[in-house]
Each structure stands twice: as structure tokens, then as C-alpha cells.
Design a protein around this motif. Structure first.
Motif, PDB file in Angstrom:
ATOM      1  N   PHE A   1       5.536   6.781  -7.557  1.00 29.12           N
ATOM      2  CA  PHE A   1       5.367   8.119  -6.448  1.00 29.12           C
ATOM      3  C   PHE A   1       5.185   9.296  -7.890  1.00 29.12           C
ATOM      4  N   ALA A   2       5.664   9.684  -8.795  1.00 29.51           N
ATOM      5  CA  ALA A   2       5.136  10.683  -9.873  1.00 29.51           C
ATOM      6  C   ALA A   2       4.037   9.799 -10.666  1.00 29.51           C
ATOM      7  N   ASN A   3       3.542   9.003 -10.890  1.00 27.59           N
ATOM      8  CA  ASN A   3       2.297   7.966 -10.894  1.00 27.59           C
ATOM      9  C   ASN A   3       1.357   9.003  -9.884  1.00 27.59           C
ATOM     10  N   HIS A   4       1.292   8.638  -9.392  1.00 35.41           N
ATOM     11  CA  HIS A   4       0.463   8.736  -8.397  1.00 35.41           C
ATOM     12  C   HIS A   4       0.549  10.008  -7.886  1.00 35.41           C
ATOM     13  N   ILE A   5       1.640  11.223  -8.018  1.00 36.98           N
ATOM     14  CA  ILE A   5       1.008  12.016  -7.705  1.00 36.98           C
ATOM     15  C   ILE A   5       0.616  13.129  -9.227  1.00 36.98           C
ATOM     16  N   ALA A   6       0.571  12.297  -9.945  1.00 38.05           N
ATOM     17  CA  ALA A   6       0.344  12.638 -11.528  1.00 38.05           C
ATOM     18  C   ALA A   6      -1.520  12.287 -11.709  1.00 38.05           C
ATOM     19  N   HIS A   7      -1.459  11.443 -11.237  1.00 41.01           N
ATOM     20  CA  HIS A   7      -3.046  10.783 -11.340  1.00 41.01           C
ATOM     21  C   HIS A   7      -3.382  12.026  -9.656  1.00 41.01           C
TER      22      HIS A   7
ATOM     23  N   LEU B   1       0.892  -0.999  -0.409  1.00 39.94           N
ATOM     24  CA  LEU B   1       0.028   0.019   0.417  1.00 39.94           C
ATOM     25  C   LEU B   1       0.701   1.146   0.418  1.00 39.94           C
ATOM     26  N   GLN B   2       0.965   1.486  -1.179  1.00 37.43           N
ATOM     27  CA  GLN B   2       2.562   2.577  -1.396  1.00 37.43           C
ATOM     28  C   GLN B   2       1.764   3.946  -1.198  1.00 37.43           C
ATOM     29  N   ARG B   3       0.846   4.159  -2.605  1.00 41.04           N
ATOM     30  CA  ARG B   3       0.341   5.912  -2.045  1.00 41.04           C
ATOM     31  C   ARG B   3      -0.882   6.062  -1.568  1.00 41.04           C
ATOM     32  N   LEU B   4      -0.481   6.751  -0.963  1.00 47.14           N
ATOM     33  CA  LEU B   4      -2.073   7.441  -0.401  1.00 47.14           C
ATOM     34  C   LEU B   4      -1.842   9.024  -0.672  1.00 47.14           C
ATOM     35  N   THR B   5      -3.450  10.187  -0.326  1.00 50.25           N
ATOM     36  CA  THR B   5      -3.469  11.506  -0.268  1.00 50.25           C
ATOM     37  C   THR B   5      -4.315  11.192   0.490  1.00 50.25           C
ATOM     38  N   TRP B   6      -3.882  11.670   1.478  1.00 49.78           N
ATOM     39  CA  TRP B   6      -5.002  11.869   2.708  1.00 49.78           C
ATOM     40  C   TRP B   6      -5.232  13.815   3.290  1.00 49.78           C
ATOM     41  N   GLN B   7      -6.617  13.908   2.523  1.00 53.24           N
ATOM     42  CA  GLN B   7      -6.868  15.172   2.752  1.00 53.24           C
ATOM     43  C   GLN B   7      -6.895  15.611   4.400  1.00 53.24           C
ATOM     44  N   ILE B   8      -6.616  16.420   4.887  1.00 51.80           N
ATOM     45  CA  ILE B   8      -6.002  16.625   6.354  1.00 51.80           C
ATOM     46  C   ILE B   8      -8.218  18.058   6.693  1.00 51.80           C
ATOM     47  N   ALA B   9      -8.463  18.557   6.059  1.00 52.33           N
ATOM     48  CA  ALA B   9     -10.251  19.062   6.272  1.00 52.33           C
ATOM     49  C   ALA B   9     -10.797  17.761   5.963  1.00 52.33           C
ATOM     50  N   GLN B  10     -11.137  16.889   5.393  1.00 48.33           N
ATOM     51  CA  GLN B  10     -12.401  16.306   5.099  1.00 48.33           C
ATOM     52  C   GLN B  10     -11.503  15.209   6.591  1.00 48.33           C
ATOM     53  N   GLY B  11      -9.904  14.435   6.332  1.00 48.68           N
ATOM     54  CA  GLY B  11      -9.866  13.737   7.455  1.00 48.68           C
ATOM     55  C   GLY B  11     -10.155  12.328   6.833  1.00 48.68           C
ATOM     56  N   GLY B  12      -9.809  12.301   5.398  1.00 48.49           N
ATOM     57  CA  GLY B  12     -10.474  10.826   4.437  1.00 48.49           C
ATOM     58  C   GLY B  12      -9.163  10.836   3.128  1.00 48.49           C
ATOM     59  N   ILE B  13      -9.478  10.033   2.689  1.00 44.92           N
ATOM     60  CA  ILE B  13      -8.705   9.170   1.270  1.00 44.92           C
ATOM     61  C   ILE B  13      -8.914   9.977   0.381  1.00 44.92           C
ATOM     62  N   ARG B  14      -8.354  10.312  -0.347  1.00 45.28           N
ATOM     63  CA  ARG B  14      -8.905  11.207  -1.617  1.00 45.28           C
ATOM     64  C   ARG B  14      -8.192   9.775  -2.623  1.00 45.28           C
ATOM     65  N   GLN B  15      -6.599   9.358  -3.133  1.00 42.07           N
ATOM     66  CA  GLN B  15      -6.140   8.917  -3.809  1.00 42.07           C
ATOM     67  C   GLN B  15      -5.226   7.311  -3.233  1.00 42.07           C
ATOM     68  N   VAL B  16      -5.840   6.611  -3.565  1.00 43.37           N
ATOM     69  CA  VAL B  16      -4.998   5.381  -2.914  1.00 43.37           C
ATOM     70  C   VAL B  16      -4.102   4.537  -4.116  1.00 43.37           C
ATOM     71  N   LEU B  17      -2.914   3.941  -4.339  1.00 44.87           N
ATOM     72  CA  LEU B  17      -2.034   3.312  -5.204  1.00 44.87           C
ATOM     73  C   LEU B  17      -1.904   1.937  -4.142  1.00 44.87           C
ATOM     74  N   ILE B  18      -1.819   1.037  -4.683  1.00 47.47           N
ATOM     75  CA  ILE B  18      -1.225   0.003  -4.045  1.00 47.47           C
ATOM     76  C   ILE B  18      -0.880  -1.256  -5.540  1.00 47.47           C
ATOM     77  N   GLY B  19       0.344  -1.573  -4.787  1.00 46.94           N
ATOM     78  CA  GLY B  19       1.098  -1.824  -6.209  1.00 46.94           C
ATOM     79  C   GLY B  19       1.777  -2.564  -5.880  1.00 46.94           C
TER      80      GLY B  19
END
Length: 170
Positions: free
Chosen positions: A30-36, A4-22
Motif C-alpha cells: 500500500f505504501a508503495n502504491h501511494i508513493a507511485h 487487485l489490491q490498489r486502485l486510485t479512483w479519480q472522483i471528478a473524472q470517474g476513472g482509474i488513475r493508478q492500479v497495482l495488481i500483485g
């Protein structure tokens, strides 16, 4: 092996926005995750708060930011010249506050403040530790289902209550 390598955490909402599992955790991943993540709102200004992992200061990330911000620059050659010369030069470029997309790197000694680590603890306690997984694909599906459930029922900003440590008497 599954990461479970990349998560984008939305601080203001306290939830997960994007997830990348590979299966890998490389510079490209990581660059691909940021691009998405950026693609979810391509014209927005973005500030990513990260630790100082080398993949968070990569040549691929510099190229992505230069492209997305339409910066017509000679980036140089990785390990030899220009912005791509070293991790320090790449970090300085990626941290530039004049860029629409920029990165803030937290000092190593502050890693315990990283909110995503708190979320990983929740994931471990509520799913992984008690889980029964028949395959890597099953684990992926259960993690994604937990993220959906978490975002719908438990997501809220973390309320920091830490007041500091009392000094130890000598």
C-alpha cells in the motif's frame, strides 16, 4: 493468488488513475502504491479517502508522508513511542490537515458509500463473471485492458441517487 489490491479512483473524472495488481496486500504494497501515485505529481497536495484497514494507517505510510512533506520529526518506535506508537497515533498524524499529503478515513458504517466498491461491482459484472482466463498473467492483462477501455468509454463521476430509507413500521 492474484489480488487487485490498489486502485486510485479519480472522483471528478470517474476513472482509474493508478492500479497495482500483485500477490500480496501488505503494508509495503500500500505504501508503495501511494508513493507511485504521489510521483505522478510530486509537488501537489493530496487527499486520499480510505477505509480503516490497518495497512492504511501503517508505519511505512507515516514514514512516506514525513519524507514527502519534508517533516523533520522524531517519529518514535512502532508499538512503543511517538507517532508510530499506535494505529490511533499514526492515523492522527496521517489525517493532519496541515500536511500536503493527508488521509481521510471514513467510518466503518459508511463503507457502502465507497465509490471504488461501485467500480469493483462494474469490473465483476462486465469482466470477471463472464471472463475466461488462461493464467494469472492473462487475468492481469485483461483487467488492465478493461481499465483502459473503461477510462476511455465509460468513465464519469457517479451520480448518487440514494434518498435514504423509509423507517420500518413497528
Amino acid at each position: 493468488m492474484l489480488l487487485l489490491q490498489r486502485l486510485t479512483w479519480q472522483i471528478a473524472q470517474g476513472g482509474i488513475r493508478q492500479v497495482l495488481i500483485g500477490a500480496t496486500r501488505a503494508e509495503f504494497d500500500f505504501a508503495n502504491h501511494i508513493a507511485h501515485t504521489i510521483e505522478t505529481d510530486p509537488e501537489a497536495s493530496w487527499i486520499f479517502v480510505l477505509d480503516q484497514l490497518n495497512t492504511h494507517q501503517s508505519a511505512s505510510l507515516v514514514r512516506l508522508v514525513a519524507t514527502c512533506c519534508q517533516l523533520d520529526l522524531d517519529l518514535g518506535i512502532k508499538g512503543k513511542s511517538g507517532i508510530l506508537h499506535s494505529m490511533a497515533s499514526r492515523s492522527a498524524f496521517l489525517s493532519d490537515p496541515t500536511h500536503r499529503i493527508r488521509f481521510v478515513y471514513v467510518p466503518k458504517h459508511t463503507s457502502w458509500l465507497n465509490q471504488i466498491e461501485c467500480w469493483f461491482s462494474i469490473l465483476t459484472r462486465r469482466l470477471i463473471r463472464r471472463g475466461n482466463f488462461t493464467s494469472t498473467e492473462d487475468l492481469k492483462q485483461q483487467i488492465r485492458a478493461f481499465i483502459r477501455y473503461f477510462n476511455c468509454t465509460m468513465a464519469k463521476p457517479f451520480n448518487w441517487k440514494f434518498q435514504g430509507f423509509e423507517p420500518k413500521p413497528h
